[in-house]
Enzyme design. Structure first.
Site, PDB file in Angstrom:
ATOM      1  N   SER A   1     -22.351 -40.094 -82.086  1.00  0.00           N
ATOM      2  CA  SER A   1     -21.431 -40.543 -81.039  1.00  0.00           C
ATOM      3  C   SER A   1     -20.840 -39.343 -80.317  1.00  0.00           C
ATOM      4  CB  SER A   1     -20.316 -41.375 -81.647  1.00  0.00           C
ATOM      5  OG  SER A   1     -19.439 -40.525 -82.351  1.00  0.00           O
ATOM      6  N   LYS A   2     -20.203 -39.658 -79.218  1.00  0.00           N
ATOM      7  CA  LYS A   2     -19.536 -38.639 -78.427  1.00  0.00           C
ATOM      8  C   LYS A   2     -18.511 -37.877 -79.284  1.00  0.00           C
ATOM      9  CE  LYS A   2     -16.670 -38.398 -74.377  1.00  0.00           C
ATOM     10  NZ  LYS A   2     -15.736 -39.120 -73.571  1.00  0.00           N
ATOM     11  N   ARG A   3     -17.842 -38.627 -80.149  1.00  0.00           N
ATOM     12  CA  ARG A   3     -16.832 -38.021 -81.017  1.00  0.00           C
ATOM     13  C   ARG A   3     -17.401 -36.957 -81.952  1.00  0.00           C
ATOM     14  NH1 ARG A   3     -11.939 -39.044 -83.264  1.00  0.00           N
ATOM     15  NH2 ARG A   3     -12.924 -38.567 -85.246  1.00  0.00           N
TER      16      ARG A   3
END
Ligand code: GLU
Length: 503
Positions: A262-264
């Site tokens: 994910s972006k995180r």
């Protein structure tokens, strides 16, 4: 005659393309090129609520930067356009209508409140609400209402959706080129919405109609679409169309732990998850990656060549790629490996290109190189000496600033270790010797200095380390005579003299 391979990448312009999306595009591209087919870009923008300005441009720019341009798509008509679903709007209604006529679909008038009520009610009883054979007749639709009632509602302009009528008690046999045969009990499926009264089709309907009209032969997409396959196959059957072949690519997984990348993860661990910068999120391009490195590492996320080979040019990928060698299980993302690839591709970049990129980088950093060294000719020679250790163009400054500026201080530890009592006098003598040299080329320099060391019965250890220390400022860098030759006689001698006055 076998049909020409036609594949499509069909993103929704809801934001920047995630690196997983680029991998999907890449696999489509490789498959198309391998089979001398067409790679099509179709923009699936039927959901106007999720439309994001600039996303389509971003997608196109990202594909171009990765050197995987589409053959057909927005701005490149191949006779199957338009390639934006919003521009194909008028087309879908008649297909939805034809499904109703054939009894494969029906009108549903249920309000959101009513559906929510049923969902909650089921939940409270520990059940899941599925809109299918089970409940259909208890709800408000053209199957539960009389034809007159339905007609009246439609004429009154009541809001409706068109739902697919999933058959009861049957087993679907689906085939995926990567996952093999899949069996699905239709009683577990819900009657998905195909069309809305705002005149827009849903993803499912538009996707199938367009794949059919665009003569798509292979649908290669992410695993998250696998649950839609049952509906899609049924739609092809209901229309009486031959379905394309399907291949669902494995997910790209987090570097550590469970779940998909994910972006995180990128934010936490400091690596890009987008090909190009988007708002605050840095892209691979801006982080200094070469597109060749990106396509190479992406290709190996989920595909394996069956050999130990890790470095593949795009041409090699095209010739070796096959869907049979795409793995079923998720592919773990390894940020260190992406750097390893970049370091590799750094070595085969053209030095002039690197030099120009470096000068541009320095410019944006606001660092001005000394006038006589601020030219691609000089920088290119520096790059040639240091790039072996560099992963990114931005590393050049850290690795080679001493080519441009004389050291203003010296590594303390190294001084302690290398600067002995007699060092100053030896360096002084070396200066006189260097001053007498006409040919300051690396090779002659080496021969002359080594000869001088031997003739004066000095040891290499007494001369070479302190020499590097005063030229570079610390004990690093490539071959010392290469460095001295490049910065030149005057600069080399001045550096030794400066050190003699400071140390
Ligand atoms: N529009 C879908 C997406 O955003 C396309 C899925 C498919 O390839 O069928 O990924």
């Amino acid at each position: 005659m076998t049909k020409k391979v036609r594949v499509r990448f069909a993103p929704s312009p809801t934001g920047p393309l995630h690196i997983g999306g680029v991998r999907t595009a890449l696999f489509n591209y490789l498959y198309a090129k391998k089979h001398k087919g067409d790679f099509i870009l179709r923009i699936e923008d039927t959901d106007q609520n999720r439309y994001v300005e600039g996303a389509e441009q971003y997608i196109i720019e990202a594909l171009n930067w990765c050197n995987i341009p589409y053959d057909e798509g927005p701005g490149k008509d191949g006779g199957y356009g338009p390639y934006r679903q919003s521009e194909r709007k008028e087309l879908y209604q008649k297909y939805a209508d034809s499904l109703i006529e054939k009894g494969h679909a029906y009108y549903a008038f249920d309000t959101n409140e009513n559906l929510d009520f049923h969902r909650k009610d089921h939940e409270e009883k520990g059940k899941t609400f599925i809109y299918n054979y089970h409940n259909r007749l208890k709800l408000s639709n053209s199957l539960s209402l009389s034809p007159e009632e339905t007609k009246a509602k439609l004429q009154a302009g009541e809001e409706y959706v068109i739902r697919f009528k999933t058959p009861q008690d049957s087993e679907l046999h689906l085939t995926d080129l990567i996952r093999g045969d899949i069996k699905i009990d239709t009683n577990t499926l819900d009657d998905k919405v195909l069309f809305k009264s705002d005149g827009m089709p849903t993803y499912h309907l538009a996707n199938i109609v367009d794949d059919h009209l665009m003569d798509i032969t292979h649908v290669i997409r992410g695993e998250e679409w696998l649950p839609s396959l049952a509906l899609h196959q049924q739609l092809y059957d209901a229309f009486g169309w031959e379905a394309p072949k399907f291949a669902h690519l494995p997910l790209i997984m987090k570097p550590v732990g469970k779940g998909k990348l994910s972006k995180r993860d990128g934010e936490k661990m400091g690596f890009p998850v987008f090909p190009l910068t988007w708002n605050d999120s840095i892209g691979y391009r801006e982080a200094g990656y070469f597109p060749e490195a990106v396509t190479n590492f992406l290709a190996l996320l989920g595909w394996n060549p069956g050999t130990e080979q890790e470095i593949f040019s795009l041409e090699e990928l095209i010739s070796t790629f096959s869907l049979e060698r795409v793995n079923k299980s998720g592919a773990r993302f390894d940020p260190d490996k992406t750097k390893w690839y970049n370091q590799h591709y750094m070595q085969i970049q053209d030095n002039t290109v690197l030099a120009n990129a470096f000068m541009l980088h320095m410019n944006t950093k606001g660092i001005t190189l000394p006038n006589d060294k601020n030219n691609a000719e000089f920088v290119k020679l520096v790059v040639d000496l240091i790039k072996e250790r560099a992963t990114f163009v931005k590393d050049f400054w850290e690795l080679g600033n001493y080519f441009f500026l004389a050291p203003s201080e010296y590594d303390e530890k190294a001084v302690k270790k290398q600067w002995k009592e007699d060092t100053a006098s030896i360096m002084g003598q070396l200066v006189s010797h260097l001053e007498g040299l006409d040919d300051f080329g690396s090779q002659n320099l080496e021969t002359q200095v080594k000869q001088w060391i031997t003739e004066n019965e000095l040891s290499f250890g007494k001369v070479m380390p302190p020499l590097r220390l005063v030229i570079v400022g610390e004990m690093k860098g490539p071959h010392i005579f290469d460095i001295m030759a490049l910065i030149g006689k005057t600069d080399s001698i001045n550096r030794i003299k400066t050190a003699l006055s400071l140390l």
